[in-house]
Motif scaffolding. Structure first.
Motif, mmCIF file in Angstrom:
data_model
loop_
_atom_site.group_PDB
_atom_site.id
_atom_site.type_symbol
_atom_site.label_atom_id
_atom_site.label_comp_id
_atom_site.label_asym_id
_atom_site.label_seq_id
_atom_site.Cartn_x
_atom_site.Cartn_y
_atom_site.Cartn_z
ATOM 1 N N LEU A 1 39.987 43.888 47.644
ATOM 2 C CA LEU A 1 40.491 43.990 46.281
ATOM 3 C C LEU A 1 41.088 42.669 45.812
ATOM 4 N N MET A 2 41.820 42.000 46.685
ATOM 5 C CA MET A 2 42.423 40.735 46.309
ATOM 6 C C MET A 2 41.355 39.683 46.021
ATOM 7 N N LEU A 3 40.297 39.675 46.818
ATOM 8 C CA LEU A 3 39.197 38.741 46.574
ATOM 9 C C LEU A 3 38.521 39.038 45.244
ATOM 10 N N GLY A 4 38.234 40.336 45.004
ATOM 11 C CA GLY A 4 37.605 40.711 43.732
ATOM 12 C C GLY A 4 38.485 40.384 42.545
ATOM 13 N N ALA A 5 39.790 40.631 42.668
ATOM 14 C CA ALA A 5 40.707 40.341 41.562
ATOM 15 C C ALA A 5 40.850 38.844 41.332
ATOM 16 N N ALA A 6 40.847 38.067 42.420
ATOM 17 C CA ALA A 6 40.970 36.616 42.279
ATOM 18 C C ALA A 6 39.744 36.028 41.589
ATOM 19 N N VAL A 7 38.578 36.595 41.870
ATOM 20 C CA VAL A 7 37.343 36.089 41.259
ATOM 21 C C VAL A 7 37.220 36.538 39.806
#
Length: 251
Positions: free
Chosen positions: A101-107
């Motif tokens: 989720l953090m990766l998706g939100a950061a992107v």
């Protein structure tokens, strides 16, 4: 209810600045104190509750819809369809949820609607597994076998005979997912990839309080307590539903 009626209950406007009382400790005027800009923490907790609860509730409903659909199809059809859907579910469960989720939100740098979609997309697997087990159990009952024997449409059998039986289990899973969604939003916001200022949420209030934990602990204590109490309440409701006579009878 207090969060829904926050504009009426809140003692100050959400973004009202009081620069003369920045970082003020809790008092009779500011019950939860003020932040670095002099904003009333109680007001921001009430307003932030609307965002955090919206993400928790809406993501839980969406993940429940996905999980029920996947679990019902897998449990009812069986064979290779069940294998494919369950292996996909296992693959999703094997991926660490928070880093994903953090990766998706950061992107994507999402707003609140996209955060709801992200949390829902990462939270349907438990519901799918619970529903699949319930559907497999219900499919062996006489009235379902009779409906199959007379050539009833599979979709009709699922909707009319299976879905009513899985509602209690799906309700428990959805209730627990609300608390999980609130925790995920809070954690993502705490790391700076969730709800972005100036929009208030419990998570980004904790994020903004990181630099003042020792000098102004109230900035973190009050939103943290609300997160704890809300998640505990959601889990308690889920446990109560799960242990109710109706649920035990359906099991």
């Amino acid at each position: 209810m207090a969060s829904i009626l926050a504009p009426y209950f809140a003692p100050f406007a959400a973004d009202a600045l009081d620069l003369a009382n920045r970082r003020a400790a809790p008092s009779l005027v500011h019950w939860f104190g003020t932040d670095e800009l002099g904003r009333d923490v109680l007001t921001r907790v009430l307003v932030g509750a609307r965002v955090s609860l919206a993400i928790g509730v809406l993501s839980a409903l969406m993940s429940a819809a996905i999980g029920v659909a996947v679990g019902a199809v897998a449990g009812y059809t069986g064979r290779w369809i069940d294998d494919v859907l369950m292996r996909a579910t296992d693959a999703m469960l094997a991926i660490p949820r928070l880093p994903l989720l953090m990766l998706g939100a950061a992107v994507l740098q999402p707003g609140v609607p996209m955060l709801i979609l992200l949390v829902a997309a990462a939270g349907w697997m438990e519901t799918a597994r619970v529903v699949r087990a319930e559907v497999q159990s219900l499919s062996s009952l006489d009235f379902v076998q009779a409906a199959r024997a007379i050539g009833a449409n599979p979709v009709g059998v699922i909707v009319r005979h299976i879905v009513p039986g899985i509602i209690p289990a799906a309700t428990v899973a959805t209730t627990l997912a609300i608390g999980r969604g609130i925790l995920l939003e809070s954690t993502m916001s705490f790391f700076g990839v969730g709800v972005q200022p100036p929009t208030a949420s419990w998570g980004n209030m904790l994020y903004q309080a990181q630099t003042a934990m020792t000098s102004e602990p109230w900035l973190a204590i009050f939103p943290g307590l609300f997160i704890f109490a809300t998640v505990l309440a959601c889990n308690a409701v889920g446990d109560a539903i799960g242990s109710s006579p109706t649920q035990r009878q359906s099991d």
